[in-house]
Design a protein around this motif. Structure first.
Motif, PDB file in Angstrom:
ATOM      1  N   GLY A 101      -9.036 -35.151  10.957  1.00 19.40           N
ATOM      2  CA  GLY A 101      -8.346 -34.319  11.952  1.00 19.40           C
ATOM      3  C   GLY A 101      -9.333 -33.422  12.681  1.00 19.40           C
ATOM      4  N   GLU A 102     -10.243 -32.812  11.929  1.00 14.38           N
ATOM      5  CA  GLU A 102     -11.225 -31.929  12.568  1.00 14.38           C
ATOM      6  C   GLU A 102     -12.138 -32.728  13.501  1.00 14.38           C
ATOM      7  N   ILE A 103     -12.554 -33.916  13.034  1.00 17.89           N
ATOM      8  CA  ILE A 103     -13.421 -34.748  13.877  1.00 17.89           C
ATOM      9  C   ILE A 103     -12.663 -35.159  15.149  1.00 17.89           C
ATOM     10  N   ARG A 104     -11.372 -35.516  14.976  1.00 19.37           N
ATOM     11  CA  ARG A 104     -10.561 -35.920  16.132  1.00 19.37           C
ATOM     12  C   ARG A 104     -10.465 -34.756  17.131  1.00 19.37           C
ATOM     13  N   GLU A 105     -10.209 -33.542  16.604  1.00 22.77           N
ATOM     14  CA  GLU A 105     -10.108 -32.369  17.486  1.00 22.77           C
ATOM     15  C   GLU A 105     -11.430 -32.111  18.202  1.00 22.77           C
ATOM     16  N   GLU A 106     -12.543 -32.227  17.436  1.00 19.62           N
ATOM     17  CA  GLU A 106     -13.847 -32.009  18.061  1.00 19.62           C
ATOM     18  C   GLU A 106     -14.131 -33.088  19.119  1.00 19.62           C
ATOM     19  N   LEU A 114      -8.578 -37.318 -12.634  1.00 16.78           N
ATOM     20  CA  LEU A 114      -9.046 -38.303 -11.649  1.00 16.78           C
ATOM     21  C   LEU A 114      -8.016 -38.477 -10.522  1.00 16.78           C
ATOM     22  N   LYS A 115      -6.734 -38.568 -10.881  1.00 15.75           N
ATOM     23  CA  LYS A 115      -5.704 -38.707  -9.849  1.00 15.75           C
ATOM     24  C   LYS A 115      -5.687 -37.486  -8.949  1.00 15.75           C
ATOM     25  N   SER A 116      -5.791 -36.305  -9.569  1.00 11.19           N
ATOM     26  CA  SER A 116      -5.815 -35.067  -8.790  1.00 11.19           C
ATOM     27  C   SER A 116      -7.027 -35.049  -7.865  1.00 11.19           C
ATOM     28  N   ALA A 117      -8.178 -35.485  -8.403  1.00  9.60           N
ATOM     29  CA  ALA A 117      -9.391 -35.510  -7.575  1.00  9.60           C
ATOM     30  C   ALA A 117      -9.235 -36.518  -6.444  1.00  9.60           C
ATOM     31  N   GLU A 118      -8.618 -37.688  -6.707  1.00  8.69           N
ATOM     32  CA  GLU A 118      -8.410 -38.684  -5.653  1.00  8.69           C
ATOM     33  C   GLU A 118      -7.495 -38.131  -4.569  1.00  8.69           C
ATOM     34  N   LYS A 162      -6.919 -35.749   0.777  1.00  5.34           N
ATOM     35  CA  LYS A 162      -6.581 -34.621   1.655  1.00  5.34           C
ATOM     36  C   LYS A 162      -7.800 -34.166   2.444  1.00  5.34           C
ATOM     37  N   MET A 163      -8.946 -34.105   1.756  1.00  3.71           N
ATOM     38  CA  MET A 163     -10.174 -33.668   2.443  1.00  3.71           C
ATOM     39  C   MET A 163     -10.566 -34.662   3.534  1.00  3.71           C
ATOM     40  N   LYS A 164     -10.392 -35.970   3.263  1.00  7.85           N
ATOM     41  CA  LYS A 164     -10.687 -36.989   4.279  1.00  7.85           C
ATOM     42  C   LYS A 164      -9.776 -36.808   5.486  1.00  7.85           C
TER      43      LYS A 164
END
Length: 169
Positions: free
Chosen positions: A128-133, A112-116, A121-123
């Motif tokens: 970052g990708e949304i900001r760049e776009e 669970l900690k690893s998944a969190e 990281k994915m968020k």
């Protein structure tokens, strides 16, 4: 009718009866002289054998009773040991179950900690990708707005001046 009754003796011994009695006595004498001792020996042997067998049977019965009691004691002891072994095995199984559950809980918590962390990281990557776009879209939008405004107002003069100024530098 005058009947005179002749009375017959109660036992009449005639010659045949006499010889039969003598034969019988001779047979008894021969029996006693020749057959009594061997028959008595045979009967005594049989009596001894039977009494020995009875004594042996009595001893065997007593031994069987003692052995049965010992076997019952051993069986009780074996059952007690088996119950004790089962109790110990159940206790070990419960301990093992607890260890497995603790291990599984620990592993689940780690996952669970690893998944969190991975979700965080994915968020961050997605932001970052949304900001760049968004920045790219803002630049394109600004270019488009500027282009439209420039086209409408002195577009050619400004662009040419800008290019000339760049060229002089």
């Amino acid at each position: 009718m005058n009947l005179t009754a002749q009375t017959m003796p109660a036992i009449s011994i005639d010659i045949n009866m006499f010889w039969q009695i003598i034969n019988f006595l001779i047979l008894i004498f021969i029996f006693n002289k020749h057959l009594k001792k061997p028959l008595n020996k045979i009967l005594k042997k049989r009596k001894d054998i039977i009494s020995n067998d009875l004594e042996e049977a009595k001893k065997n019965k007593e031994e069987a009773i003692i052995e049965r009691e010992e076997a019952e004691k051993e069986l009780k002891e074996a059952r007690r040991q088996a119950d004790e072994m089962i109790f110990i095995a159940e206790k070990k199984a419960d301990q093992r179950k607890e260890e497995i559950l603790r291990g599984a809980t620990s592993q689940r918590d780690k996952i669970l900690k690893s998944a969190e962390i991975e979700v965080g990281k994915m968020k961050a990557r997605a932001k970052g990708e949304i900001r760049e776009e968004m920045q790219a879209l803002a630049v394109k939008l600004a270019e488009k707005i500027i282009k439209e405004k420039l086209d409408s107002k002195h577009s050619n003069n400004l662009i040419n001046n800008f290019i000339n100024e760049l060229g002089e530098e």
